[in-house]
Design a protein around this motif. Structure first.
Motif, short mmCIF file in Angstrom:
data_model
loop_
_atom_site.label_atom_id
_atom_site.label_comp_id
_atom_site.label_asym_id
_atom_site.label_seq_id
_atom_site.Cartn_x
_atom_site.Cartn_y
_atom_site.Cartn_z
N ALA A 84 -9.88 -4.92 48.97
CA ALA A 84 -10.42 -5.23 50.30
C ALA A 84 -11.93 -5.06 50.39
N THR A 115 -6.66 -14.34 51.65
CA THR A 115 -5.91 -14.83 50.49
C THR A 115 -6.39 -16.22 50.07
N GLU A 138 -7.38 -11.84 56.98
CA GLU A 138 -6.66 -12.55 55.92
C GLU A 138 -7.66 -13.30 55.05
N VAL A 183 0.42 -9.86 46.91
CA VAL A 183 -0.91 -9.91 47.52
C VAL A 183 -1.40 -11.34 47.66
N ASN A 184 -0.96 -12.24 46.80
CA ASN A 184 -1.29 -13.66 46.93
C ASN A 184 -0.17 -14.45 47.61
N ARG A 191 -2.70 -10.98 52.13
CA ARG A 191 -3.25 -9.62 52.25
C ARG A 191 -2.76 -8.92 53.51
N GLY A 203 -6.87 -10.48 43.02
CA GLY A 203 -5.97 -9.46 43.57
C GLY A 203 -5.29 -8.66 42.48
N MET A 259 -4.73 -2.79 47.77
CA MET A 259 -5.79 -3.24 48.67
C MET A 259 -6.98 -2.29 48.74
#
Length: 460
Positions: A364, A431, A429, A309-310, A314, A142, A360
């Protein structure tokens, strides 16, 4: 109970190799920000000198974005011929096009050359981000991909400052501004030489010995092919159709639509920053510096997103971010005449919350699609996003001229709110999942661990 063996690739420590690859891969976004922003300052001289009307001014503003749209389709090429080869070729094209801008004499010439620049930038997105994602450990993926977006705003900020300083050269300063992007491009071409090919791509193409050699060079002698899942060869063909198959259509729509909603108002603001600030009666005579400050705010907004982000995940992060962005741009639309504090608050809130979607945008598509179509996915979702960016950037000066800054910003708020709805409805999701688990639509809803070993039919 037998302890699960550590995955040498996915659980690797952040190394000097990862640092260098992140910096080199950030070169494309840096140049993207630089090239798309330097034109904002240059247009203040180009418009009267080349006698550009509102139509041509808008076309020149969106020319690079149209090129990025075209270049995005080259993600298919990088999935077919490899990441490393295309990693350098696209920047050579960018250098030539940058230098040619110095010699243009008409609006259509500038449009054509900046179209080529955009194609080169658009091609680099799937090339560099796919390579980076396929070497990234899961705990750092991320942040590594998010840093590339920070590079975009660094490039944008540098462009505004350089452009404002170059205005003092004289009425032909715009030629030097536009050609200046060749300098960082040359440096990056030299730095990127010798970058290894992705072992995941090599393995997917059946080049087993080469893949193992790269793994051991990067991760040490203990690394082996067992650390990356072998894809099922019956399902590993590169094809556009896979992005629209039953398993991946929802992901394609999610990434493309949230990406489009994020960049449509944002690119318009960056491309026509001086005109926008003039409409708000801010930074009169020094709009380039004002635009640089706005770009720095976008950059700052990315920093907390790199950690969230972690930690936050997400899906929660991007939903929260779009909600905040909607509030910020709504303030700019409702209060076009001030007070000044509300206008500044609107800019700050919008810019800071934009960090989530920014991080993202490339994370993503690289996580949600397998190796054989990863570059294709980045390219296609970038193409979808550029529909919004092109229309937003082209119509922004027209909206300012015909309706004023308030209604124009309210349209941007509606677009951003649409992005919020898309994320609530479609955001998955992923993560802490390995790249194998995150990119497999069939198992992505399960735990963050891979189902088993490389014997399972899971895409890498």
């Amino acid at each position: 109970m037998q302890r699960k063996k550590k995955n040498v690739v996915e659980d690797a420590a952040f190394s000097a190799f990862h640092m260098k690859l992140t910096v080199y891969s950030s070169g494309g976004p840096f140049l993207d920000g630089y090239i798309l922003s330097i034109i904002a300052i240059a247009l203040t001289q180009i418009t009267p000198q080349l006698h550009l009307d509102a139509t041509w001014s808008g076309l020149v503003g969106v020319s690079a974005l149209i090129g990025i749209f075209i270049g995005g389709f080259l993600g298919y090429v990088t999935d077919r011929v490899g990441r490393q080869l295309m990693y350098t070729i696209d920047f050579i094209l960018l250098i030539v096009a940058s230098l040619l801008q110095f010699f243009i004499q008409t609006g259509w010439e500038l449009f054509a050359i900046r179209l080529i620049l955009g194609i080169s930038i658009g091609a680099d997105y799937p090339i560099a981000t796919s390579l980076l994602a396929e070497f990234s450990p899961r705990k750092h993926r991320g942040a590594m991909l998010g840093v590339t977006l920070i590079a975009y705003y660094v490039g944008s900020t540098v462009a505004y400052v350089v452009g404002q300083l170059m205005l003092h050269i004289g009425p032909e300063a715009w030629r030097w501004m536009l050609a200046s992007s060749a300098v960082p491009a040359i440096i990056l071409v030299l730095l990127r030489m010798g970058t290894p090919e992705s072992p995941r791509w090599l393995l997917q193409k059946g080049r087993v010995a080469e893949a193992e050699k790269v793994l051991k060079q990067v991760y040490g002698p203990s690394a082996s092919l067992d650390d990356i899942v072998v894809p099922d060869t019956a399902e590993s063909k590169t094809s556009y159709l896979k992005l629209f198959s039953r398993g991946y259509l929802k992901r394609t729509l999610y990434v493309g639509l949230f990406y489009m909603a994020a960049v449509a108002p944002l690119f318009a603001m960056l491309t026509f920053g001086p005109e926008m600030l003039t409409s708000y009666h801010l930074f009169q005579g020094s709009a380039g510096y004002g635009s640089a400050i706005i770009s720095v705010l976008f950059l700052v907004g990315c920093i907390p997103a790199l950690f969230l982000v972690n930690k936050l995940g997400r899906r929660p992060m991007i939903i929260l971010s779009f909600a905040g962005m909607t509030v910020g741009i709504l303030l700019l639309g409702i209060f076009p005449n001030g007070p000044l504090g509300i206008i500044l608050l609107g800019f700050i809130v919008y810019a800071l919350f934009s960090g989530g979607p920014n991080v993202m945008e490339w994370l993503a598509p690289n996580e949600l699609f397998p190796t054989e179509v990863r570059g294709t996915a980045v390219g296609i979702t970038t193409c979808i996003s550029r529909f919004g960016a092109v229309f937003g950037t082209y119509l922004f000066p027209w909206g300012l001229q015909n309706f004023g800054i308030g209604p124009t910003m309210l349209v941007g708020a509606a677009v951003t709110f649409g992005g919020l709805i898309v994320c609530i409805a479609l955001a998955p999701e992923t993560t802490n999942k390995t790249l194998n688990a995150a990119s497999n639509a069939e198992v992505s809803g399960n735990s963050g661990q891979d189902r088993a070993s490389g014997k399972v039919k899971v895409h890498s």
